[in-house]
Design a protein around this motif. Structure first.
Motif, mmCIF file in Angstrom:
data_model
loop_
_atom_site.group_PDB
_atom_site.id
_atom_site.type_symbol
_atom_site.label_atom_id
_atom_site.label_comp_id
_atom_site.label_asym_id
_atom_site.label_seq_id
_atom_site.Cartn_x
_atom_site.Cartn_y
_atom_site.Cartn_z
ATOM 1 N N GLY A 132 0.811 -1.217 0.000
ATOM 2 C CA GLY A 132 0.000 0.000 0.000
ATOM 3 C C GLY A 132 0.843 1.265 0.000
ATOM 4 N N GLY A 133 2.043 1.195 -0.556
ATOM 5 C CA GLY A 133 2.909 2.362 -0.610
ATOM 6 C C GLY A 133 3.727 2.571 0.648
ATOM 7 N N ARG A 134 3.561 1.722 1.643
ATOM 8 C CA ARG A 134 4.310 1.844 2.898
ATOM 9 C C ARG A 134 5.371 0.757 2.974
ATOM 10 N N LEU A 135 6.527 1.119 3.479
ATOM 11 C CA LEU A 135 7.643 0.208 3.604
ATOM 12 C C LEU A 135 7.437 -0.695 4.818
ATOM 13 N N LEU A 136 7.630 -1.983 4.635
ATOM 14 C CA LEU A 136 7.543 -2.951 5.743
ATOM 15 C C LEU A 136 8.969 -3.167 6.250
ATOM 16 N N ALA A 137 9.421 -2.323 7.152
ATOM 17 C CA ALA A 137 10.829 -2.319 7.557
ATOM 18 C C ALA A 137 11.059 -2.963 8.916
ATOM 19 N N ASP A 138 10.149 -2.784 9.859
ATOM 20 C CA ASP A 138 10.353 -3.287 11.228
ATOM 21 C C ASP A 138 10.124 -4.799 11.252
ATOM 22 N N PRO A 139 11.191 -5.579 11.468
ATOM 23 C CA PRO A 139 11.026 -7.046 11.401
ATOM 24 C C PRO A 139 10.166 -7.615 12.534
ATOM 25 N N GLY A 140 10.091 -6.938 13.668
ATOM 26 C CA GLY A 140 9.322 -7.457 14.790
ATOM 27 C C GLY A 140 7.860 -7.065 14.756
ATOM 28 N N ALA A 141 7.462 -6.193 13.845
ATOM 29 C CA ALA A 141 6.079 -5.713 13.802
ATOM 30 C C ALA A 141 5.153 -6.818 13.303
ATOM 31 N N PRO A 142 3.949 -6.918 13.912
ATOM 32 C CA PRO A 142 3.002 -7.923 13.417
ATOM 33 C C PRO A 142 2.534 -7.549 12.006
ATOM 34 N N LEU A 143 2.377 -8.537 11.181
ATOM 35 C CA LEU A 143 2.042 -8.319 9.779
ATOM 36 C C LEU A 143 0.653 -7.721 9.616
ATOM 37 N N ALA A 144 -0.268 -8.096 10.477
ATOM 38 C CA ALA A 144 -1.637 -7.587 10.367
ATOM 39 C C ALA A 144 -1.666 -6.071 10.595
ATOM 40 N N GLY A 145 -0.841 -5.555 11.499
ATOM 41 C CA GLY A 145 -0.800 -4.118 11.762
ATOM 42 C C GLY A 145 -0.047 -3.367 10.680
ATOM 43 N N ALA A 146 0.932 -4.005 10.056
ATOM 44 C CA ALA A 146 1.735 -3.345 9.040
ATOM 45 C C ALA A 146 1.005 -3.245 7.703
ATOM 46 N N LEU A 147 0.127 -4.200 7.433
ATOM 47 C CA LEU A 147 -0.623 -4.168 6.169
ATOM 48 C C LEU A 147 -1.835 -3.272 6.330
ATOM 49 N N SER A 148 -2.051 -2.430 5.357
ATOM 50 C CA SER A 148 -3.230 -1.564 5.418
ATOM 51 C C SER A 148 -4.316 -2.162 4.543
ATOM 52 N N SER A 149 -5.521 -1.690 4.751
ATOM 53 C CA SER A 149 -6.624 -2.189 3.944
ATOM 54 C C SER A 149 -6.492 -1.723 2.500
ATOM 55 N N ALA A 150 -5.728 -0.653 2.280
ATOM 56 C CA ALA A 150 -5.539 -0.135 0.925
ATOM 57 C C ALA A 150 -4.663 -1.063 0.100
ATOM 58 N N SER A 151 -3.796 -1.850 0.749
ATOM 59 C CA SER A 151 -2.893 -2.725 0.004
ATOM 60 C C SER A 151 -3.645 -3.896 -0.603
ATOM 61 N N GLY A 152 -4.751 -4.284 -0.038
ATOM 62 C CA GLY A 152 -5.528 -5.413 -0.569
ATOM 63 C C GLY A 152 -4.819 -6.736 -0.418
ATOM 64 N N GLY A 153 -3.855 -6.816 0.496
ATOM 65 C CA GLY A 153 -3.141 -8.071 0.719
ATOM 66 C C GLY A 153 -2.062 -8.311 -0.322
ATOM 67 N N VAL A 154 -1.647 -7.277 -1.048
ATOM 68 C CA VAL A 154 -0.597 -7.432 -2.053
ATOM 69 C C VAL A 154 0.682 -6.801 -1.499
ATOM 70 N N VAL A 155 1.759 -7.570 -1.534
ATOM 71 C CA VAL A 155 3.068 -7.110 -1.085
ATOM 72 C C VAL A 155 3.976 -7.051 -2.311
ATOM 73 N N HIS A 156 4.678 -5.927 -2.463
ATOM 74 C CA HIS A 156 5.589 -5.748 -3.600
ATOM 75 C C HIS A 156 7.016 -5.970 -3.136
ATOM 76 N N LEU A 157 7.769 -6.742 -3.937
ATOM 77 C CA LEU A 157 9.170 -7.030 -3.639
ATOM 78 C C LEU A 157 10.048 -6.238 -4.604
ATOM 79 N N SER A 158 11.042 -5.567 -4.061
ATOM 80 C CA SER A 158 12.071 -4.915 -4.877
ATOM 81 C C SER A 158 13.399 -5.114 -4.166
ATOM 82 N N LEU A 159 14.484 -4.781 -4.847
ATOM 83 C CA LEU A 159 15.812 -4.995 -4.281
ATOM 84 C C LEU A 159 16.386 -3.683 -3.774
ATOM 85 N N ARG A 160 17.290 -3.803 -2.824
ATOM 86 C CA ARG A 160 17.986 -2.625 -2.320
ATOM 87 C C ARG A 160 18.933 -2.122 -3.398
ATOM 88 N N LEU A 161 19.039 -0.813 -3.477
ATOM 89 C CA LEU A 161 19.987 -0.216 -4.407
ATOM 90 C C LEU A 161 21.324 -0.051 -3.707
#
Length: 188
Positions: free
Chosen positions: A46-75
């Protein structure tokens, strides 16, 4: 919990995670599915970075994302760009007053904008400079004319004096010769 992972090639795959999963567990599942190591993954939802490894996934995902996670590589970062330059100048403690290399909001360099302003001002003063040239020419001509008039007056006065001296000198010679001549005639 089922999530859709949009990978690097644009393909989508489904990931099954336990209901209370964390971002770290999601990263491990992505590594198992794609082979991309967890330290090179950049996950967004949903345009937000999932950076905190200890954060629960349900709180990190927003309803705007629709359950879709995008993967990209570090530059890979380089030696530093403009930010590193600014930090380096801050450490040196040197303050600059030369901002000519900076750019304005339209992308033009400040020194070019200032040069254009000076050129326009110079062009605007062209008529005034032309008038000043004409005034100086007129003043020089008036000074020349004044010198000529003064020289002419001096020459006229000198000529008058010379003429008077010649006339006075000629009258004394005529008077002397005529008086001596008329005296001799009277005697004879």
């Amino acid at each position: 919990m089922q999530l859709l992972l949009r990978g690097l090639g644009g393909g989508t795959s489904a990931l099954d995670l336990p209901p209370g999963a964390s971002v770290a567990q999601l990263r491990a599942a992505v590594q198992a599915a794609t082979g991309v190591p967890t330290h090179e993954q950049v996950l967004t939802a949903g345009g937000r970075l999932l950076a905190d490894p200890g954060a629960p996934l349900a709180g990190a995902l927003s309803s705007a994302s629709g359950g879709v996670v995008h993967l990209s590589l570090r530059l890979a970062g380089g030696k530093g760009g403009f930010g590193a330059l600014l930090r380096g100048q801050g450490r040196d403690g040197k303050a600059t007053d030369n901002f000519d290399a900076c750019r304005d909001l339209s992308g033009r360099r400040i020194r070019h904008v200032e040069a254009e302003k000076r050129l326009h001002a110079w062009q605007a003063e062209a008529k005034e400079r032309e008038l000043e040239k004409l005034a100086m020419k007129h003043m020089k001509e008036m000074a020349r004319q004044s010198r000529r008039d003064r020289d002419d007056r001096i020459n006229v006065e000198e000529r008058k004096k010379t003429m008077l001296d010649m006339l006075d000198g000629g009258d004394s010679d005529d008077d002397g010769s005529s008086s001596s001549g008329s005296g001799s005639e009277d005697e004879a």
